[in-house]
Design a protein around this motif. Structure first.
Motif, PDB file in Angstrom:
ATOM      1  N   LEU A   7      41.774  28.420  37.706  1.00  0.00           N
ATOM      2  CA  LEU A   7      41.890  29.598  36.870  1.00  0.00           C
ATOM      3  C   LEU A   7      43.133  29.848  35.685  1.00  0.00           C
ATOM      4  O   LEU A   7      43.536  31.227  35.258  1.00  0.00           O
ATOM      5  CB  LEU A   7      41.749  31.120  37.315  1.00  0.00           C
ATOM      6  N   LYS A   8      43.899  29.164  35.605  1.00  0.00           N
ATOM      7  CA  LYS A   8      45.503  29.175  34.950  1.00  0.00           C
ATOM      8  C   LYS A   8      45.370  28.449  34.349  1.00  0.00           C
ATOM      9  O   LYS A   8      46.314  27.551  34.020  1.00  0.00           O
ATOM     10  CB  LYS A   8      46.226  28.816  35.803  1.00  0.00           C
ATOM     11  N   ILE A  38      44.527  33.949  30.993  1.00  0.00           N
ATOM     12  CA  ILE A  38      45.639  35.168  32.263  1.00  0.00           C
ATOM     13  C   ILE A  38      45.443  35.080  34.007  1.00  0.00           C
ATOM     14  O   ILE A  38      43.697  34.499  34.133  1.00  0.00           O
ATOM     15  CB  ILE A  38      45.133  36.493  31.932  1.00  0.00           C
ATOM     16  N   PRO A  39      46.712  34.854  34.299  1.00  0.00           N
ATOM     17  CA  PRO A  39      46.189  34.012  36.060  1.00  0.00           C
ATOM     18  C   PRO A  39      44.986  35.106  36.678  1.00  0.00           C
ATOM     19  O   PRO A  39      45.495  36.320  36.935  1.00  0.00           O
ATOM     20  CB  PRO A  39      47.449  34.075  36.610  1.00  0.00           C
ATOM     21  N   GLY A  40      44.630  34.108  37.028  1.00  0.00           N
ATOM     22  CA  GLY A  40      42.818  35.164  37.897  1.00  0.00           C
ATOM     23  C   GLY A  40      41.271  35.968  37.698  1.00  0.00           C
ATOM     24  O   GLY A  40      41.308  35.998  37.717  1.00  0.00           O
ATOM     25  N   ASP A  41      41.912  35.400  36.145  1.00  0.00           N
ATOM     26  CA  ASP A  41      40.710  36.196  34.971  1.00  0.00           C
ATOM     27  C   ASP A  41      39.497  35.139  35.573  1.00  0.00           C
ATOM     28  O   ASP A  41      39.883  33.743  34.510  1.00  0.00           O
ATOM     29  CB  ASP A  41      41.354  36.792  33.603  1.00  0.00           C
ATOM     30  N   ALA A  42      38.074  35.870  35.495  1.00  0.00           N
ATOM     31  CA  ALA A  42      37.127  34.935  34.477  1.00  0.00           C
ATOM     32  C   ALA A  42      35.958  35.531  34.241  1.00  0.00           C
ATOM     33  O   ALA A  42      35.846  37.092  34.242  1.00  0.00           O
ATOM     34  CB  ALA A  42      36.631  34.644  36.018  1.00  0.00           C
ATOM     35  N   THR A  43      35.498  35.197  33.093  1.00  0.00           N
ATOM     36  CA  THR A  43      34.330  35.845  32.292  1.00  0.00           C
ATOM     37  C   THR A  43      33.445  35.671  32.725  1.00  0.00           C
ATOM     38  O   THR A  43      32.736  35.026  34.164  1.00  0.00           O
ATOM     39  CB  THR A  43      34.388  35.345  31.047  1.00  0.00           C
ATOM     40  N   ASP A  44      32.620  37.153  32.672  1.00  0.00           N
ATOM     41  CA  ASP A  44      31.269  36.734  33.418  1.00  0.00           C
ATOM     42  C   ASP A  44      30.268  35.748  33.137  1.00  0.00           C
ATOM     43  O   ASP A  44      29.527  34.949  34.264  1.00  0.00           O
ATOM     44  CB  ASP A  44      30.516  38.262  32.298  1.00  0.00           C
TER      45      ASP A  44
END
Length: 568
Positions: free
Chosen positions: A358-359, A364-370
């Motif tokens: 997720l990088k 943005i580290p750790g962010d994931a979209t729906d």
């Protein structure tokens, strides 16, 4: 609390890879949501003040941050199924701004929740057998574990079973609801520490004894934050039957002697250091000896009953899967590079575990979209028995992938922006939300993480650098685990301006160490340049296959300090 309440029977088939809730669990969550719905209604009407409402919302994982409420969802020992991942995607889509943020506690946070929507979001969670209880407050937080648990080739014992036992024991425990400070437990069943056990309030490393029965090494008093400390080993040979009793003894000593007059001196690590490890151990052993051990005994039948509520994958025969993967790697260089960095050896022949980064460069580290969360759920169903894991390094794992299907999975991930081949490289950055969201932060963690990710985006350079852990925290609370990084970056306030301090030489693994402060804080851009100079020195001075950490430990701080501050 006795162990007799740990196991309830239910006829439903367990989901693969995680503990199956029963109707008692579900009824409890429904009642809890209705209680909180009434509390939210009274807060909105003004019947409750914010001070009165605060402890109530924290019990349900709801924080008030700089710009909005934040809901932190528990992911016990980092394990989800595809149905739960879709529930998280729905919350991101319907109640947030289209994304979620995975944390270093193997949880997920939603940073833009409206107060009036919180009960509805909790209902979505409950429908998927999830909740946000004990993700905040001075209680035992989410128990974390190895992201490769039950799959790793190097695993000696599957820690998820005991992590679930600890979850049931600690949830709403009447003695430990209002501890002096928050309390964190991690457990691993591998000799390779992938849970940062030595930096937890209690860290457990499980292994089989001579007779095959589980034994636990118990680390106590580790932590990061304002006072980073490597935990001490209290016991190396704790029998399984005494696990609950011994941990209860530790918590009782902490509850009795831990400071409550100073929030900065309230963690158990301060108590262990103040008493001294030997005195602390004596107090725990005395409490342990005085307990009714029979009442707390973790009987093998309980462990068996808990383990039976976990679904086990039905692995297919190897049937040439290994050879098929080798052939695919030989003809696809990009795929081969991804396999080298983003997979982990599996215990079952013909299978492999996949780490989904997720990088992405500049992300943005750790962010994931729906949409990405929904895709991960779909891919889990197609490729990994519907099972997903969350890592404390802010990535996601598909634990059981057939090797002859790995290339197909990679192509699907890559098309969705999830195919970055950087696990354990310098761009695999841990970063807290920082001043963009958090009221406690001194500086923004996200922009500097994005700049560093872009600076080192060249995958050829990343491979040349090799293993290098880079972590960023926006304040001294160290939610980005900067002290445990080879290169750590701490955001500070320097005369009203954001600045960044560098630490070097940290490790969260079995060779645990606290990073050393390199020198004065710098601006964001100067810090990015300083990291480049540190890496250049490492590449010039390393010997053989040394990691950055090895080179730093051999050369010492002075050489690295000179290369950073000589140009200032």
């Amino acid at each position: 609390m006795s162990t007799e309440t740990l196991v309830r029977q239910d006829s439903a088939a367990p989901p693969v890879g995680r503990y199956a809730y029963d109707q008692v669990d579900r009824d409890f969550l429904r009642d809890r949501i209705e209680q909180f719905r009434d509390q939210v209604s009274r807060r909105i009407s003004g019947a409750l003040t914010e001070d009165e409402f605060k402890p109530l919302r924290l019990m349900n994982g709801l924080y008030l941050q700089l710009h909005a409420y934040m809901l932190r969802v528990a992911v016990p020992y980092g394990t989800l199924d595809s149905r739960q991942m879709r529930a998280l995607a729905r919350i991101a889509r319907e109640f947030d701004r289209g994304y979620g943020h995975f944390t270093t506690r193997q949880n997920i946070q939603f940073n833009w929740i409206k107060l009036e929507d919180t009960p509805a979001a909790l209902e979505v969670l409950a429908e998927a057998d999830m909740h946000a209880i004990q993700t905040s407050g001075n209680c035992i937080r989410n128990v974390t574990s190895d992201e490769f648990a039950g799959a790793a080739a190097d695993e000696l014992l599957d820690p998820r079973i005991h992590a679930e036992i600890l979850r049931q024991w600690s949830t709403l425990h009447p003695e430990f609801t209002f501890l002096p400070r928050k309390f964190k437990i991690a457990i691993s069943g591998s000799p390779n520490d992938r849970v940062a056990a030595r930096f937890h309030d209690i860290g457990l490393i499980a292994r089989p004894g001579d007779n095959g029965a589980p034994l636990f090494e118990v680390f106590v008093g580790g932590g990061l934050g304002r006072t980073p400390i490597v935990g001490v080993s209290l016991r190396d040979d704790l029998p399984e039957e005494d696990l609950i009793a011994y941990l209860e003894a530790i918590l009782r000593v902490y509850n009795e002697y831990g400071r409550r007059d100073n929030i900065y001196k309230a963690r158990i690590k301060i108590l262990v250091q103040a008493l001294g490890p030997d005195v602390f151990r004596q107090k725990v052993e005395a409490e342990f000896a005085a307990m009714d051990r029979a009442r707390y005994r973790l009987h093998p039948s309980i462990v068996t009953a808990i383990s039976e509520r976990f679904g086990a994958p039905q692995f297919a025969p190897e049937d040439g899967a290994v050879a098929a993967l080798a052939a695919a790697r030989a003809t696809d260089r990009a795929f081969d590079g991804w396999v080298r960095t983003n997979t982990h050896s599996h215990r079952a022949p013909g299978y492999i575990s996949v780490v989904v980064s997720l990088k992405p460069a500049g992300g943005i580290p750790g962010d994931a979209t729906d949409a990405q969360l929904d895709l991960l759920a779909d891919l889990a169903d197609e490729f990994s028995f519907g099972e997903i894991r969350v890592t404390h390094l802010q990535n996601v794992v598909l634990g059981h992938v057939r090797q002859d299907r790995l290339q197909e999975l990679w192509r699907r991930l890559d098309a969705a922006g999830l195919g970055t081949a950087n696990i354990n490289f310098i761009s695999d950055i841990i970063a807290c939300p920082g001043l963009d969201y958090c009221a406690l932060a001194n500086a923004r963690s996200i922009p500097i993480s994005q700049k560093l990710s872009q600076r080192f985006a060249d995958i050829t350079l990343q491979r040349e650098i090799g293993e290098l852990r880079l972590n960023i925290s926006g304040c001294i609370n160290a939610c980005g685990h900067h002290h445990a990084a080879h290169i750590g970056i701490l955001g500070v306030d320097k005369r009203g301006e954001e600045a960044f301090q560098i630490t070097l030489g940290g490790s969260g693994e079995q060779d645990a160490s606290v990073g050393q402060i390199l020198g004065p804080a710098m601006t964001e851009d100067d810090t990015v340049d300083a990291v480049s100079r540190l890496v250049d020195l490492y590449l010039a001075r390393r010997e053989g296959s040394e990691r950055f950490l090895d080179t730093f430990r051999r050369l010492g701080t002075a050489a690295f300090k000179d290369v950073v501050y000589a140009a200032a």
